[in-house]
Design an enzyme around this catalytic site. Sequence first.
Site, PDB file in Angstrom:
ATOM      1  N   CYS A  90      59.262  44.842 122.211  1.00 35.97           N
ATOM      2  CA  CYS A  90      58.116  43.934 122.084  1.00 35.97           C
ATOM      3  C   CYS A  90      57.897  43.068 123.327  1.00 35.97           C
ATOM      4  O   CYS A  90      56.891  42.365 123.430  1.00 35.97           O
ATOM      5  CB  CYS A  90      58.274  43.052 120.850  1.00 35.97           C
ATOM      6  SG  CYS A  90      58.197  44.014 119.340  1.00 35.97           S
ATOM      7  N   HIS A  99      53.780  36.603 121.323  1.00 34.12           N
ATOM      8  CA  HIS A  99      53.914  37.907 120.648  1.00 34.12           C
ATOM      9  C   HIS A  99      53.695  37.744 119.144  1.00 34.12           C
ATOM     10  O   HIS A  99      54.282  36.857 118.514  1.00 34.12           O
ATOM     11  CB  HIS A  99      55.308  38.468 120.929  1.00 34.12           C
ATOM     12  CG  HIS A  99      55.618  39.706 120.150  1.00 34.12           C
ATOM     13  ND1 HIS A  99      54.797  40.814 120.168  1.00 34.12           N
ATOM     14  CD2 HIS A  99      56.652  40.014 119.311  1.00 34.12           C
ATOM     15  CE1 HIS A  99      55.314  41.744 119.382  1.00 34.12           C
ATOM     16  NE2 HIS A  99      56.432  41.292 118.843  1.00 34.12           N
ATOM     17  N   ASN A 104      52.087  43.502 113.688  1.00 37.41           N
ATOM     18  CA  ASN A 104      52.859  43.530 114.936  1.00 37.41           C
ATOM     19  C   ASN A 104      52.597  44.858 115.642  1.00 37.41           C
ATOM     20  O   ASN A 104      53.037  45.913 115.188  1.00 37.41           O
ATOM     21  CB  ASN A 104      54.345  43.375 114.599  1.00 37.41           C
ATOM     22  CG  ASN A 104      55.235  43.387 115.833  1.00 37.41           C
ATOM     23  OD1 ASN A 104      54.787  43.698 116.926  1.00 37.41           O
ATOM     24  ND2 ASN A 104      56.503  43.058 115.650  1.00 37.41           N
TER      25      ASN A 104
HETATM   26  O1  UT7 Z   1      58.559  42.143 117.057  1.00 36.18           O
HETATM   27  C1  UT7 Z   1      59.924  42.299 117.215  1.00 36.18           C
HETATM   28  C2  UT7 Z   1      60.696  41.266 116.585  1.00 36.18           C
HETATM   29  N1  UT7 Z   1      60.595  41.304 115.138  1.00 36.18           N
HETATM   30  C3  UT7 Z   1      60.474  40.153 114.478  1.00 36.18           C
HETATM   31  O2  UT7 Z   1      60.339  39.120 115.068  1.00 36.18           O
HETATM   32  C4  UT7 Z   1      60.554  40.190 112.975  1.00 36.18           C
HETATM   33  C5  UT7 Z   1      61.513  39.118 112.490  1.00 36.18           C
HETATM   34  N2  UT7 Z   1      61.753  39.104 111.067  1.00 36.18           N
HETATM   35  C6  UT7 Z   1      60.811  38.790 110.154  1.00 36.18           C
HETATM   36  O3  UT7 Z   1      59.655  38.630 110.490  1.00 36.18           O
HETATM   37  C7  UT7 Z   1      61.230  38.560 108.730  1.00 36.18           C
HETATM   38  O4  UT7 Z   1      62.646  38.548 108.663  1.00 36.18           O
HETATM   39  C8  UT7 Z   1      60.686  39.623 107.749  1.00 36.18           C
HETATM   40  C9  UT7 Z   1      59.192  39.472 107.584  1.00 36.18           C
HETATM   41  C10 UT7 Z   1      61.013  41.027 108.225  1.00 36.18           C
HETATM   42  C11 UT7 Z   1      61.319  39.422 106.371  1.00 36.18           C
HETATM   43  O5  UT7 Z   1      61.088  38.101 105.919  1.00 36.18           O
HETATM   44  P1  UT7 Z   1      62.272  37.199 105.372  1.00 36.18           P
HETATM   45  O6  UT7 Z   1      61.681  35.918 104.969  1.00 36.18           O
HETATM   46  O7  UT7 Z   1      63.340  37.171 106.413  1.00 36.18           O
HETATM   47  O8  UT7 Z   1      62.722  37.987 104.084  1.00 36.18           O
HETATM   48  P2  UT7 Z   1      64.148  38.586 103.700  1.00 36.18           P
HETATM   49  O9  UT7 Z   1      64.368  39.882 104.394  1.00 36.18           O
HETATM   50  O10 UT7 Z   1      65.197  37.540 103.799  1.00 36.18           O
HETATM   51  O11 UT7 Z   1      63.917  38.853 102.165  1.00 36.18           O
HETATM   52  C12 UT7 Z   1      63.720  37.785 101.217  1.00 36.18           C
HETATM   53  C13 UT7 Z   1      63.480  38.403  99.864  1.00 36.18           C
HETATM   54  C14 UT7 Z   1      64.530  39.417  99.465  1.00 36.18           C
HETATM   55  O12 UT7 Z   1      64.712  39.326  98.065  1.00 36.18           O
HETATM   56  P3  UT7 Z   1      65.952  38.517  97.440  1.00 36.18           P
HETATM   57  O13 UT7 Z   1      67.182  39.180  97.984  1.00 36.18           O
HETATM   58  O14 UT7 Z   1      65.787  37.112  97.919  1.00 36.18           O
HETATM   59  O15 UT7 Z   1      65.773  38.686  95.965  1.00 36.18           O
HETATM   60  C15 UT7 Z   1      63.906  40.755  99.817  1.00 36.18           C
HETATM   61  O16 UT7 Z   1      64.425  41.808  99.041  1.00 36.18           O
HETATM   62  O17 UT7 Z   1      62.229  39.116  99.859  1.00 36.18           O
HETATM   63  C16 UT7 Z   1      62.457  40.484  99.495  1.00 36.18           C
HETATM   64  N3  UT7 Z   1      61.560  41.312 100.268  1.00 36.18           N
HETATM   65  C17 UT7 Z   1      60.303  41.591  99.884  1.00 36.18           C
HETATM   66  N4  UT7 Z   1      59.602  41.262  98.781  1.00 36.18           N
HETATM   67  C18 UT7 Z   1      58.332  41.688  98.689  1.00 36.18           C
HETATM   68  C19 UT7 Z   1      61.770  41.884 101.468  1.00 36.18           C
HETATM   69  N5  UT7 Z   1      60.693  42.549 101.874  1.00 36.18           N
HETATM   70  C20 UT7 Z   1      59.754  42.382 100.909  1.00 36.18           C
HETATM   71  C21 UT7 Z   1      58.430  42.827 100.750  1.00 36.18           C
HETATM   72  N6  UT7 Z   1      57.756  42.448  99.648  1.00 36.18           N
HETATM   73  N7  UT7 Z   1      57.805  43.584 101.666  1.00 36.18           N
END
Ligand code: UT7
Length: 331
Positions: free
Chosen positions: A116, A257, A287
């Site tokens: 990225c 970004h 993204n």
């Molecule tokens: O461009 C290159 C660099 N990339 C980035 O900068 C991306 C960085 N990361 C992120 O943007 C975020 O970490 C994500 C958007 C990928 C994920 O968001 P998050 O707030 O970190 O969510 P998480 O992975 O900690 O998941 C929280 C909860 C989980 O459920 P529990 O364990 O709390 O019950 C996941 O299973 O949300 C759940 N979850 C979802 N629920 C609905 C994860 N993905 C989804 C989804 N829809 N798509």
Amino acid sequence: MTKITAAITAVGKYIPEFVLSNKILESMVDTNDEWIVSRTGISERRILKEEGKGTSFMAIKAAEDLLSKSKLDPQEIELIIVASATPDMQAASTAAYVASEIGAKNAFAFDMDSACSSFLFGMSVVSSYIESGKYKKILLIGADKNSSMIDYSNRATCIIFGDGAGAVLFEANKEGLGIQDELLRTDGSGREFLKVKKGGSSFPFKKGEVFGEEDSFVHQEGKTVFKNAVFNMADVCEKILGRNNLTKDKISWLAAHQANKRIIDATAQRVGLEDSKVMMNIHKYGNTTSATLPLLLADYESKLKKGDTIIFAAFGGGFSWGSIYYKWAYN
Ligand code: UT7
């Protein structure tokens, strides 16, 4: 002697027609619009659906948009760099094909990949060539067909990424406008957290071998990447402002970004910028990896004024990240 700087003089863009909305994703994986919007800021993304069309297709369209807007003769371009994490093929230059297709007969061309951060690092390469006096007209294209490496049954990644391309022409400037300063960083210990394992030289395809799905598509440990992105992007922005004596009132725009709206908001907050100065289009494209920064410029071009101060920032796989301090060169 007057110092030569590298300044953007034209921009162009291309986004595929197909809109992959949160609503459609709801029918593909266990997710919902409210979760996606509140956690990422994304409402829809564009996907290049046509069979056999790769990143070069979008790069060529973005370059053609720039050429038609600027009336530039492609034969004047001396160098074309395609910044991309998704080249058309593993062993043939995408940039060389783009150059031929747009009629840039006098240019040489190469690809650059730093995930990225590819476009941001590309700006650094361009500025060195131009400041040295070696070349005067360079086309930098950020293009990615992320859909080619996404598993659309994995809700952790398929909601984030989209396809698109942006093209930017850099020319030598003698008014002190364009790229002013840069602070670029990498940390290879982060590569396990955001990667596509399959098909590279460490884990090449082998005849008859079937790769597990996990290895064949983008793997991202979201939380780790998120934390590193928030800390590092804000850190380099703060440092570049500090060493250039830039207080928040002297900054016109933040062009960060577009990976997650929460990361962009955190960076803006850390440097004290109000929302109206923060370029944002993640809601419509998601993204797009190397294309996010040039797509921002294309979307905000009509609002930019000569002399506007722009702080560019990016964070991506590798890890790789950085910031560039820039002065806009035209109205
Ligand atoms: O461009 C290159 C660099 N990339 C980035 O900068 C991306 C960085 N990361 C992120 O943007 C975020 O970490 C994500 C958007 C990928 C994920 O968001 P998050 O707030 O970190 O969510 P998480 O992975 O900690 O998941 C929280 C909860 C989980 O459920 P529990 O364990 O709390 O019950 C996941 O299973 O949300 C759940 N979850 C979802 N629920 C609905 C994860 N993905 C989804 C989804 N829809 N798509």
